[in-house]
Design a protein around this motif. Structure first.
Motif, mmCIF file in Angstrom:
data_model
loop_
_atom_site.group_PDB
_atom_site.id
_atom_site.type_symbol
_atom_site.label_atom_id
_atom_site.label_comp_id
_atom_site.label_asym_id
_atom_site.label_seq_id
_atom_site.Cartn_x
_atom_site.Cartn_y
_atom_site.Cartn_z
ATOM 1 N N GLN A 28 0.805 -1.216 0.000
ATOM 2 C CA GLN A 28 0.000 0.000 0.000
ATOM 3 C C GLN A 28 0.844 1.274 0.000
ATOM 4 O O GLN A 28 0.319 2.372 -0.239
ATOM 5 C CB GLN A 28 -0.948 0.009 1.201
ATOM 6 C CG GLN A 28 -2.088 -0.983 1.083
ATOM 7 C CD GLN A 28 -3.055 -0.887 2.249
ATOM 8 O OE1 GLN A 28 -3.285 0.186 2.798
ATOM 9 N NE2 GLN A 28 -3.613 -2.024 2.643
ATOM 10 N N MET A 29 2.137 1.176 0.237
ATOM 11 C CA MET A 29 3.006 2.347 0.117
ATOM 12 C C MET A 29 3.034 2.869 -1.319
ATOM 13 O O MET A 29 3.288 4.056 -1.554
ATOM 14 C CB MET A 29 4.430 2.017 0.564
ATOM 15 C CG MET A 29 4.596 1.687 2.029
ATOM 16 S SD MET A 29 6.324 1.362 2.444
ATOM 17 C CE MET A 29 7.002 3.029 2.475
ATOM 18 N N ARG A 30 2.786 2.000 -2.262
ATOM 19 C CA ARG A 30 2.867 2.371 -3.678
ATOM 20 C C ARG A 30 1.965 3.569 -3.987
ATOM 21 O O ARG A 30 2.341 4.475 -4.733
ATOM 22 C CB ARG A 30 2.500 1.181 -4.566
ATOM 23 C CG ARG A 30 2.707 1.415 -6.055
ATOM 24 C CD ARG A 30 2.300 0.169 -6.836
ATOM 25 N NE ARG A 30 3.166 -0.950 -6.519
ATOM 26 C CZ ARG A 30 4.225 -1.304 -7.235
ATOM 27 N NH1 ARG A 30 4.558 -0.604 -8.305
ATOM 28 N NH2 ARG A 30 4.950 -2.347 -6.879
ATOM 29 N N GLY A 31 0.758 3.586 -3.417
ATOM 30 C CA GLY A 31 -0.163 4.686 -3.663
ATOM 31 C C GLY A 31 0.394 6.021 -3.186
ATOM 32 O O GLY A 31 0.219 7.050 -3.862
ATOM 33 N N PHE A 32 1.072 6.032 -2.045
ATOM 34 C CA PHE A 32 1.681 7.261 -1.536
ATOM 35 C C PHE A 32 2.791 7.745 -2.473
ATOM 36 O O PHE A 32 2.922 8.939 -2.742
ATOM 37 C CB PHE A 32 2.244 7.039 -0.137
ATOM 38 C CG PHE A 32 1.192 6.865 0.926
ATOM 39 C CD1 PHE A 32 0.668 7.974 1.579
ATOM 40 C CD2 PHE A 32 0.733 5.616 1.282
ATOM 41 C CE1 PHE A 32 -0.294 7.833 2.570
ATOM 42 C CE2 PHE A 32 -0.228 5.457 2.265
ATOM 43 C CZ PHE A 32 -0.740 6.569 2.913
ATOM 44 N N PHE A 33 3.598 6.804 -2.968
ATOM 45 C CA PHE A 33 4.703 7.175 -3.849
ATOM 46 C C PHE A 33 4.185 7.661 -5.203
ATOM 47 O O PHE A 33 4.719 8.608 -5.779
ATOM 48 C CB PHE A 33 5.655 5.992 -4.024
ATOM 49 C CG PHE A 33 6.627 5.839 -2.890
ATOM 50 C CD1 PHE A 33 7.966 6.138 -3.066
ATOM 51 C CD2 PHE A 33 6.213 5.419 -1.632
ATOM 52 C CE1 PHE A 33 8.869 6.019 -2.019
ATOM 53 C CE2 PHE A 33 7.096 5.301 -0.578
ATOM 54 C CZ PHE A 33 8.432 5.603 -0.764
ATOM 55 N N LYS A 34 3.131 7.032 -5.703
ATOM 56 C CA LYS A 34 2.565 7.473 -6.974
ATOM 57 C C LYS A 34 1.943 8.861 -6.828
ATOM 58 O O LYS A 34 1.988 9.665 -7.759
ATOM 59 C CB LYS A 34 1.531 6.458 -7.457
ATOM 60 C CG LYS A 34 2.136 5.137 -7.906
ATOM 61 C CD LYS A 34 1.101 4.149 -8.384
ATOM 62 C CE LYS A 34 0.535 4.534 -9.732
ATOM 63 N NZ LYS A 34 -0.367 3.488 -10.273
ATOM 64 N N ARG A 35 1.369 9.152 -5.659
ATOM 65 C CA ARG A 35 0.828 10.484 -5.437
ATOM 66 C C ARG A 35 1.931 11.541 -5.514
ATOM 67 O O ARG A 35 1.697 12.688 -5.889
ATOM 68 C CB ARG A 35 0.134 10.560 -4.076
ATOM 69 C CG ARG A 35 -0.789 11.784 -3.948
ATOM 70 C CD ARG A 35 -0.964 12.256 -2.524
ATOM 71 N NE ARG A 35 -1.437 11.230 -1.618
ATOM 72 C CZ ARG A 35 -1.549 11.420 -0.306
ATOM 73 N NH1 ARG A 35 -1.221 12.607 0.230
ATOM 74 N NH2 ARG A 35 -1.961 10.461 0.479
ATOM 75 N N ALA A 36 3.135 11.155 -5.149
ATOM 76 C CA ALA A 36 4.278 12.067 -5.229
ATOM 77 C C ALA A 36 4.853 12.141 -6.639
ATOM 78 O O ALA A 36 5.850 12.838 -6.859
ATOM 79 C CB ALA A 36 5.359 11.624 -4.255
ATOM 80 N N GLY A 37 4.250 11.420 -7.583
ATOM 81 C CA GLY A 37 4.718 11.465 -8.963
ATOM 82 C C GLY A 37 5.913 10.590 -9.248
ATOM 83 O O GLY A 37 6.579 10.746 -10.273
ATOM 84 N N ILE A 38 6.205 9.638 -8.346
ATOM 85 C CA ILE A 38 7.384 8.781 -8.516
ATOM 86 C C ILE A 38 7.045 7.605 -9.422
ATOM 87 O O ILE A 38 6.030 6.935 -9.244
ATOM 88 C CB ILE A 38 7.883 8.291 -7.152
ATOM 89 C CG1 ILE A 38 8.375 9.491 -6.327
ATOM 90 C CG2 ILE A 38 8.999 7.258 -7.312
ATOM 91 C CD1 ILE A 38 8.795 9.145 -4.932
ATOM 92 N N ASP A 39 7.901 7.365 -10.392
ATOM 93 C CA ASP A 39 7.737 6.244 -11.309
ATOM 94 C C ASP A 39 7.771 4.934 -10.511
ATOM 95 O O ASP A 39 8.724 4.682 -9.766
ATOM 96 C CB ASP A 39 8.878 6.280 -12.340
ATOM 97 C CG ASP A 39 8.713 5.267 -13.459
ATOM 98 O OD1 ASP A 39 8.346 4.117 -13.178
ATOM 99 O OD2 ASP A 39 8.965 5.637 -14.622
ATOM 100 N N ASP A 40 6.738 4.103 -10.675
ATOM 101 C CA ASP A 40 6.661 2.876 -9.867
ATOM 102 C C ASP A 40 7.004 1.620 -10.647
ATOM 103 O O ASP A 40 6.779 0.504 -10.171
ATOM 104 C CB ASP A 40 5.262 2.730 -9.249
ATOM 105 C CG ASP A 40 4.179 2.432 -10.287
ATOM 106 O OD1 ASP A 40 4.391 2.769 -11.476
ATOM 107 O OD2 ASP A 40 3.139 1.881 -9.911
ATOM 108 N N SER A 41 7.561 1.780 -11.845
ATOM 109 C CA SER A 41 7.781 0.616 -12.699
ATOM 110 C C SER A 41 8.846 -0.331 -12.172
ATOM 111 O O SER A 41 8.883 -1.501 -12.563
ATOM 112 C CB SER A 41 8.137 1.066 -14.127
ATOM 113 O OG SER A 41 9.316 1.857 -14.132
#
Length: 434
Positions: free
Chosen positions: A197-210
């Motif tokens: 669930q940390m992924r959603g926080f990082f994506k909100r920051a605009g961080i590439d999650d690939s």
């Protein structure tokens, strides 16, 4: 492909909790698995110093003078020079660089030093500092979870820091430097999340999650032998005595519920507890053996953090010991533990709601017994063991090295390409890391 060497990078080299404990554990188990390790640490050598360690002999920012902390926290020149020098003199194509912690001593300067080997750098997200300037996605003055996009105009103009806007401005500047040196928004990076669930926080920051991977922390129960929490009376808070950990929330709720509270942990909040909550038993910092001895008297463990805890190690260590837990609904493990019947949840910062849960647990032995049994049953499925954590790290390293070799292959000389083929098991490593 197994790494030829892993360089573990962390502010501290001693086991003082959190990322430091895990970086030290990684050093030990990697060495035991036959992987050479270099430990790059910002602190001074101590009684628990790592072998083959590079120490900068620095002090944590909170232990330094104001001007020194302001400047060194933004850019630690010694850290940059030492790490750049190590990379220039010792790097090989099979070397992995694994960053566990940088915000307390090392500073964003390490990211500048790591840019030449970026494709083989792993960033371990034990917290949210890679995404959020205050590291917690929390508005401290409002005692609420932050919903703003990190580094947006609204974020930059909002005073969310626990020490004041001057600290918010400083942390935002530090965040900008980190992004400048290691641009997480424009280029993918190897980031380890400790909960999906940390992924959603990082994506909100605009961080590439690939290139993000979730590897849950290894957890060992507090107690190795069976306990009977339904026959005990005391409630326990375990954690740093800092505002974001909600230690006073636990004390207030325990007082409202009329239940005895014991506190294991140290920090600036100790004086507050001593003055305002004399009924609370304070143990200070405890080692594992001391914690096990005290927690034999635990009916329940309270996790009252106001930060959306990415993992919640104390909660899982308690659950693995068969001790029920009460934790905030925003904790990333909350839903899983509640669904398993091992925990109660309450709204983050909700003192009355927390007190109500404590009263219920204090009054119902059968409920505590049932939750204890469910806790023991679900715990093994919620975290890694030390062995499975090592396997996951090695699989991740193998995938990263495989990708780095493939990225270099078209531009390398024939001799280099021949060497790359010799690594052999890249496909198997990728499959294992999936």
């Amino acid at each position: 492909m197994r790494p030829g060497r892993v360089v573990l990078i962390n502010d501290r080299s001693a086991e003082i909790g959190g990322a430091s404990n895990l970086s030290c554990l990684a050093a030990r188990i990697l060495r035991e698995a036959g992987v050479p390790v270099t430990f790059f640490a910002g602190d001074e050598p101590s009684g628990m110093t790592q072998p083959q360690a590079i120490h900068l002999n620095g002090k944590p920012l909170v232990e330094r003078g104001r001007l020194s902390a302001l400047a060194g926290g933004l850019y630690n020149r010694d850290a940059y020079k030492a790490l750049r020098g190590w990379v220039a003199g010792h790097d090989k194509p099979s070397t992995i660089y694994h960053v566990h912690g940088w915000s307390k001593i090392l500073s964003p300067s390490i990211f500048r030093a790591l840019m030449p080997v970026r494709e083989r750098v792993v960033l371990h997200a034990h917290d949210y500092f890679l995404a959020c300037p205050n590291g917690g996605f929390i508005n401290y003055p409002a005692s609420s979870i932050c919903t703003l996009d990190p580094m947006s105009l609204r974020c930059l103009t909002t005073q969310c820091d626990k020490r004041g806007y001057h600290q918010k401005a400083w942390r935002s500047t530090r965040h900008l430097l980190m992004q400048r040196f290691f641009a997480l928004r424009s280029r993918p990076a190897n980031i380890v999340l400790v909960h999906e669930q940390m992924r959603g926080f990082f994506k909100r920051a605009g961080i590439d999650d690939s290139r993000m991977a979730t590897i849950r922390n290894p957890v060992a129960p507090f107690l190795s032998s069976r306990t009977q929490p339904h026959t005990k009376h005391d409630f326990f808070f375990i954690g740093r005595l800092e505002p974001e950990k909600g230690f006073e929330d636990a004390a207030r709720a325990a007082r409202l519920a009329g239940v005895p509270l014991q506190v294991i942990g140290e920090g600036a909040g100790r004086a507050l507890l001593e003055e305002r909550y004399p009924e609370v038993t304070l143990h200070g910092w405890c080692n594992r053996a001391q914690m096990a001895d005290r927690l034999r008297d635990a009916r329940c463990v309270i996790v009252s953090s106001r930060v959306p805890e990415p993992f919640g190690l104390a909660a899982l260590e308690a659950v693995g010991s068969g001790i029920p837990v009460v934790l905030p609904s925003h904790a990333l493990l909350a839903a899983e533990l509640a669904e398993a019947g091992a925990a109660f949840t309450f709204p983050t910062g909700g003192i009355e709601a927390l007190a109500a849960k404590l009263r219920r647990l204090a009054d119902d032995d059968d409920l505590v017994l049932a939750m204890s049994e469910k806790a023991r049953s679900c715990a093994p499925h919620l975290a890694n063991t030390t062995e499975s954590w090592l396997e996951a790290l090695l699989a991740l390293y193998a995938r990263i090295l495989d990708d780095a070799i493939k990225a270099r292959a078209p531009t390398q000389a024939p001799k280099e390409r021949t060497g790359a083929r010799a690594f052999g098991t890249a496909g198997t490593a990728r499959e294992a890391g999936a």
